[in-house]
Scaffold this motif. Structure first.
Motif, PDB file in Angstrom:
ATOM      1  N   LYS A  62       0.742  -1.162  -0.120  1.00 23.25           N
ATOM      2  CA  LYS A  62       0.043  -0.075  -0.089  1.00 23.25           C
ATOM      3  C   LYS A  62       0.859   1.327  -0.074  1.00 23.25           C
ATOM      4  N   ALA A  63       1.742   1.312   0.856  1.00 19.66           N
ATOM      5  CA  ALA A  63       2.733   2.478   0.531  1.00 19.66           C
ATOM      6  C   ALA A  63       3.384   2.498  -0.529  1.00 19.66           C
ATOM      7  N   GLN A  64       3.901   1.567  -1.203  1.00 25.13           N
ATOM      8  CA  GLN A  64       4.261   1.615  -2.485  1.00 25.13           C
ATOM      9  C   GLN A  64       3.512   2.249  -3.630  1.00 25.13           C
ATOM     10  N   GLU A  65       2.081   1.653  -3.419  1.00 25.47           N
ATOM     11  CA  GLU A  65       1.323   2.312  -4.333  1.00 25.47           C
ATOM     12  C   GLU A  65       1.043   3.649  -4.137  1.00 25.47           C
ATOM     13  N   ALA A  66       1.099   4.120  -2.705  1.00 22.70           N
ATOM     14  CA  ALA A  66       0.913   5.697  -2.468  1.00 22.70           C
ATOM     15  C   ALA A  66       2.096   6.561  -2.887  1.00 22.70           C
ATOM     16  N   SER A  67       3.245   5.854  -3.002  1.00 21.14           N
ATOM     17  CA  SER A  67       4.353   6.588  -3.597  1.00 21.14           C
ATOM     18  C   SER A  67       4.483   6.815  -5.191  1.00 21.14           C
ATOM     19  N   ASN A  68       3.440   6.231  -5.938  1.00 18.73           N
ATOM     20  CA  ASN A  68       3.473   6.140  -7.331  1.00 18.73           C
ATOM     21  C   ASN A  68       2.270   7.026  -7.679  1.00 18.73           C
ATOM     22  N   LEU A  69       1.652   8.039  -6.833  1.00 19.24           N
ATOM     23  CA  LEU A  69       0.442   8.863  -7.054  1.00 19.24           C
ATOM     24  C   LEU A  69       0.908   9.974  -7.965  1.00 19.24           C
ATOM     25  N   TRP A  70       2.241  10.334  -7.787  1.00 15.85           N
ATOM     26  CA  TRP A  70       2.627  11.704  -8.352  1.00 15.85           C
ATOM     27  C   TRP A  70       3.207  11.210  -9.637  1.00 15.85           C
ATOM     28  N   GLU A  71       2.565  11.171 -10.747  1.00 18.82           N
ATOM     29  CA  GLU A  71       2.933  10.811 -12.046  1.00 18.82           C
ATOM     30  C   GLU A  71       3.291  11.959 -13.015  1.00 18.82           C
ATOM     31  N   PRO A  72       4.102  11.933 -13.862  1.00 20.17           N
ATOM     32  CA  PRO A  72       4.281  12.912 -14.912  1.00 20.17           C
ATOM     33  C   PRO A  72       3.612  12.683 -16.023  1.00 20.17           C
ATOM     34  N   ASP A  73       3.156  13.542 -16.715  1.00 16.99           N
ATOM     35  CA  ASP A  73       2.453  13.269 -17.985  1.00 16.99           C
ATOM     36  C   ASP A  73       3.243  12.548 -19.092  1.00 16.99           C
ATOM     37  N   SER A  74       2.570  12.270 -20.175  1.00 12.65           N
ATOM     38  CA  SER A  74       2.964  11.663 -21.444  1.00 12.65           C
ATOM     39  C   SER A  74       4.289  12.035 -21.940  1.00 12.65           C
ATOM     40  N   LYS A  75       4.263  13.555 -21.707  1.00  9.97           N
ATOM     41  CA  LYS A  75       5.707  14.098 -22.286  1.00  9.97           C
ATOM     42  C   LYS A  75       6.811  14.124 -21.249  1.00  9.97           C
ATOM     43  N   GLY A  76       6.532  13.579 -20.261  1.00  7.57           N
ATOM     44  CA  GLY A  76       7.720  13.550 -18.908  1.00  7.57           C
ATOM     45  C   GLY A  76       7.707  14.945 -18.509  1.00  7.57           C
ATOM     46  N   HIS A  77       6.596  15.890 -18.464  1.00  2.00           N
ATOM     47  CA  HIS A  77       6.565  17.188 -17.703  1.00  2.00           C
ATOM     48  C   HIS A  77       5.527  16.996 -16.561  1.00  2.00           C
ATOM     49  N   MET A  78       5.656  17.802 -15.686  1.00  2.00           N
ATOM     50  CA  MET A  78       4.581  17.932 -14.620  1.00  2.00           C
ATOM     51  C   MET A  78       3.430  18.476 -15.053  1.00  2.00           C
ATOM     52  N   ASN A  79       2.063  17.667 -14.529  1.00  3.68           N
ATOM     53  CA  ASN A  79       0.865  18.399 -14.869  1.00  3.68           C
ATOM     54  C   ASN A  79       0.504  19.582 -14.513  1.00  3.68           C
ATOM     55  N   GLY A  80       0.147  20.736 -14.996  1.00  5.78           N
ATOM     56  CA  GLY A  80      -0.228  21.758 -14.298  1.00  5.78           C
ATOM     57  C   GLY A  80       1.020  22.605 -14.141  1.00  5.78           C
ATOM     58  N   ASP A  81       0.937  23.952 -13.489  1.00 12.36           N
ATOM     59  CA  ASP A  81       1.916  24.559 -13.140  1.00 12.36           C
ATOM     60  C   ASP A  81       2.618  24.213 -11.810  1.00 12.36           C
ATOM     61  N   VAL A  82       3.608  25.001 -11.451  1.00 18.60           N
ATOM     62  CA  VAL A  82       4.430  24.539 -10.269  1.00 18.60           C
ATOM     63  C   VAL A  82       3.620  24.323  -9.217  1.00 18.60           C
ATOM     64  N   GLN A  83       2.807  25.252  -8.895  1.00 15.48           N
ATOM     65  CA  GLN A  83       2.005  25.260  -7.615  1.00 15.48           C
ATOM     66  C   GLN A  83       1.238  23.836  -7.576  1.00 15.48           C
ATOM     67  N   GLN A  84       0.814  23.577  -8.629  1.00 11.16           N
ATOM     68  CA  GLN A  84      -0.327  22.324  -8.568  1.00 11.16           C
ATOM     69  C   GLN A  84       0.731  21.175  -8.572  1.00 11.16           C
ATOM     70  N   SER A  85       1.769  21.160  -9.082  1.00 10.65           N
ATOM     71  CA  SER A  85       2.593  19.936  -8.932  1.00 10.65           C
ATOM     72  C   SER A  85       3.133  19.805  -7.472  1.00 10.65           C
ATOM     73  N   TRP A  86       3.652  20.999  -7.008  1.00  5.32           N
ATOM     74  CA  TRP A  86       3.831  20.801  -5.263  1.00  5.32           C
ATOM     75  C   TRP A  86       2.803  20.357  -4.624  1.00  5.32           C
ATOM     76  N   GLN A  87       1.551  20.794  -4.624  1.00  3.05           N
ATOM     77  CA  GLN A  87       0.506  20.268  -4.195  1.00  3.05           C
ATOM     78  C   GLN A  87       0.297  18.835  -4.219  1.00  3.05           C
ATOM     79  N   GLY A  88       0.435  18.345  -5.474  1.00  3.08           N
ATOM     80  CA  GLY A  88       0.230  17.085  -5.639  1.00  3.08           C
ATOM     81  C   GLY A  88       1.084  15.844  -5.098  1.00  3.08           C
ATOM     82  N   LEU A  89       2.476  16.528  -5.067  1.00  2.00           N
ATOM     83  CA  LEU A  89       3.484  15.742  -4.353  1.00  2.00           C
ATOM     84  C   LEU A  89       3.171  15.732  -2.961  1.00  2.00           C
ATOM     85  N   LEU A  90       2.787  16.913  -2.386  1.00  2.00           N
ATOM     86  CA  LEU A  90       2.473  17.047  -0.871  1.00  2.00           C
ATOM     87  C   LEU A  90       1.353  16.218  -0.500  1.00  2.00           C
TER      88      LEU A  90
END
Length: 342
Positions: free
Chosen positions: A119-147
């Protein structure tokens, strides 16, 4: 008392350094194990990148599977240096935000102390890049997703902590129970043949004896004359000849070292019913064993069926009279047995 002057001037309000302007680390450059920028990156056949040191430690600890998809991995055959990704990382000017870096460090320590489940491993993969290898949304949304990913992982770890707390509490109870049992066993083995038997709820036991006098019998724990000596227990029941009296006998019990003992048993035996109010009124008698009796021969089972003692040790009437002082206020009596091998 002298007061030491504070260093660095007066205390003052301080805000957390702003994260604006920091360049975010792309997810493809992040090691899924340590959550830091890849160091000496290696690539697996299942398409995942890890720090060289992280994946080797993981495989040694977790039994040879990929931490992302649990595919089998061989440290010698399945890890390939990813030089292209290494060059890309070298060209980046990556800044590590202070706040998140501290959170990563604490989380990494927690991971090292506890085995991370699926379960912890599955939770660690919730923050994924998009198909082009870039973060989804702007930087603010990316940090929120990581948090959010970190928060969900912490929830999983807290649940694991609660489960471990429950397991620890059960283990503590079992440990204390084992300690109590060991303490009792040691007391019985090292009592040197002197055992104080507290018979509780004596009134209830007497009623049980009167209801079924031929079957209602009460036995003490087995106690030893020496750590590697003879083992005896005491028996209390109504006299088969006169139900108005109580019988008190001892029985030899089998031990694991009977081969080293001399048979039949010979020694001196003392029976005593303790008077709680007046020591001069103890009921006490001392006798020598009789080697010709079967009661003192080597036990062929857990306990010799034949005992030795008094068929009419004390009358029920004398025992229960409150002025006699044998029955304590908590409805118990104390019998002292002393067996000395000679």
């Amino acid at each position: 008392m002298a007061v030491q002057e504070a260093r660095g001037g007066c205390a003052q309000e301080s805000s957390i350094p702003s994260l604006e302007g920091d360049k975010a680390l792309e997810a493809r450059f992040e090691c899924p194990i340590c959550l830091q920028c890849l160091s000496e990156p290696v690539l697996t056949p299942c398409g995942h990148r890890f720090c060289n040191a992280c994946i080797h430690k993981w495989l040694q600890r977790e039994g040879g599977v990929c931490p992302v998809d649990n595919m089998p991995l061989n440290a010698e055959k399945d890890l390939f240096p990813d030089n292209f990704t290494r060059r890309e990382i070298q060209e980046l000017d990556v800044k590590k935000p202070q706040l998140l870096n501290a959170a990563y460090s604490k989380l990494q320590v927690s991971m090292q102390e506890k085995k991370v489940d699926a379960k912890a491993q599955e939770a660690s993969n919730l923050w994924e890049p998009d198909s082009k290898g870039h973060m989804n949304g702007d930087v603010q949304q990316s940090w929120q997703g990581l948090l959010r990913s970190l928060y969900e992982r912490i929830v999983v770890l807290e649940q694991r902590n609660r489960e471990q707390d429950i397991q620890l509490e059960n283990m503590k109870r079992q440990l204390f129970a084992n300690i109590d049992q060991v303490s009792q066993d040691l007391a019985l083995r090292y009592c040197n043949g002197t055992y104080l038997w507290t018979v509780t709820q004596i009134s209830k036991k007497l009623v049980s004896m009167a209801t079924n006098p031929t079957r209602s019998m009460f036995y003490s724990p087995g106690f030893y004359t020496a750590p590697n000596g003879y083992r005896f227990c005491a028996r209390l029941n109504l006299s088969p000849n006169d139900h108005s009296h109580i019988a008190l006998h001892i029985h030899l019990m089998r031990t694991g070292h009977d081969d080293s003992l001399s048979w039949p048993f010979t020694g001196r035996i003392t029976f005593m019913l303790v008077n709680a109010t007046d020591s001069s009124r103890h009921i006490c008698d001392t006798v020598m064993s009789r080697p010709e009796l079967h009661a003192f021969k080597r036990p062929l089972r857990d306990m010799n069926l034949l005992g030795f003692g008094y068929t009419e040790f004390v009358s029920v009437h004398d025992l229960l009279i409150s002025t006699q002082g044998f029955v304590t206020p908590d409805d118990s009596i104390l019998i002292k047995l002393h067996i000395l091998s000679v």
